[in-house]
Design a protein around this motif. Structure first.
Motif: not given
Length: 395
Positions: A1-4, A24-28, A66-71
């Motif tokens: 998830e994105e975010g904290r 993909a957040v935007n399927l286009s 969907y798999l993005v985070w801040e190290p």
């Protein structure tokens, strides 16, 4: 998830629940899959079935949005491994594959940007249009086409490394790889159209070359020795040695080579293989056997029938052909015989006639033998020069 929240158990479970859907957040927006492989081994080439068996180290990259985070917010964790069966993965296949055996690799690496790396080890049996005309000095160009099976333009493919880098990496591991050596790996990306649908594909051309030392040592050199012995057999005296039996033994031995080659060459091919020169050499040996039969028949006249040599044969063979091939008459022996016949001319007229007929038929046989031998030697020399020239060009 994105975010904290970062890569926590709960956030991972939320991603796992979305496994059936393209990440993909935007399927286009299409999902881009980067592909690279290392050709680790060429396990075998089946010329009859036109199949190539290889072992590849395949590496796929794609991005899961969907798999993005801040190290920094997750104790510096920038990369984790996750079960591949819990995540969406592109259905990348090799279109030419007849059989695909993959060793289990249940995990993928995911970094904090959502980029996923999936390493696979593949044993592929793929169709390849094998050109065996120049066997055993042949170079094969086999195709690997990577692309999605179900997804059209929503999954794009591109190379993860340059084709030169893939080729260099593969050569590093194929330096001591059996019968085949890697020449180069080339490739291009293109679009495959089928009706209104379009697929992104990437095509690799794997160029491999056979190491011919085994075939040269076990087939070509022994074959050359047999042909050399066949040439030297013309120096056997045809009137006192059964040259025909000797040549038939050589032909029998040469037939063994043809039986061996039968198992190596494909039953159907786009062109006649160059190794067919074995059959041509066998035909030349049969011609030399026919020449021996002719000479034996001529000499049979001198020893059994005592027929007079026709005048045209004396002129054509003993005069013109003998002069053309520089045939040397045995002068000292003839002088002795002539002197002896002069002394006994009146008393041994019948013996003189038989001796003359014997000499004439012997000389006819020798002249024809020398002529046919030189013609046969010329044919073999021309054929050998053509074969050597063609092989040098191919090499």
């Amino acid at each position: 998830e994105e975010g904290r929240s970062g890569p926590t158990h709960d956030s991972m479970q939320a991603v796992f629940d979305m496994q059936p859907f393209r990440p993909a957040v935007n399927l286009s927006n299409p999902t881009i899959t980067n592909i690279s492989f290392t050709l680790y081994a060429v396990l075998g080439v089946n010329e009859k079935a036109q199949l190539l068996t290889t072992f590849l180290w395949l590496r796929l990259f794609w991005r899961n949005e969907y798999l993005v985070w801040e190290p920094e917010e997750c104790d510096g964790v920038a990369r984790i491994s996750l079960p591949v069966k819990e995540l969406w993965s592109p259905d990348i296949i090799v279109y030419e594959v007849d059989d695909d055996v993959s060793q289990a690799c249940p995990y993928v690496y995911v970094n904090h940007t959502g980029r996923i790396r999936w390493d696979r080890m593949l044993r592929l049996v793929s169709a390849c249009n094998l050109e065996i005309f120049s066997f055993p000095f042949d170079v094969q160009n086999c195709t690997f086409t990577f692309g999605s099976y179900m997804h059209t333009r929503d999954v794009r493919v591109s190379p993860a490394l340059t084709f030169r880098e893939m080729s260099d990496n593969s050569k590093q591991y194929l330096e001591a790889s059996g019968e085949w050596e890697l020449v180069n790996i080339l490739g291009e990306t293109s679009i495959l159209k089928f009706g209104v649908d379009e697929w992104d594909i990437i095509t690799f051309w794997v160029v491999i070359r056979r190491r011919p030392v085994l075939y040269v040592v076990n087939l070509l050199i022994p074959s050359s020795f047999l042909m050399l012995i066949d040439i030297l057999s013309f120096y056997l005296p045809p009137h006192s040695v059964d040259r025909a039996s000797f040549k038939m033994t050589l032909i029998l031995g040469y037939t063994v080579f043809l039986l061996i080659m039968n198992d190596l060459l494909p039953s159907t091919a786009n062109g006649t293989p160059l190794i067919i020169y074995f059959s041509v050499c066998l035909a030349l040996m049969v011609i030399s056997l026919l020449e021996t039969v002719i000479i034996t028949n001529v000499l049979h006249h001198s020893s059994m029938k005592y027929q007079e040599v026709p005048n045209w044969v004396r002129i054509v063979v003993l005069k013109y052909i003998a002069t053309m091939i520089c045939y040397q008459w045995p002068e000292p022996e003839l002088q002795l015989i002539c002197q002896y016949l002069k002394d006994l001319h009146a008393h041994l007229l019948s013996v003189q006639k038989e001796s003359e007929l014997l000499d004439q038929w012997c000389h006819v046989g020798y002249v024809l033998d020398f002529l046919l031998f030189r013609i046969y030697l010329l044919l073999i020399s021309c054929y050998a020069m053509v074969i050597i020239t063609m092989w040098c060009i191919w090499i």
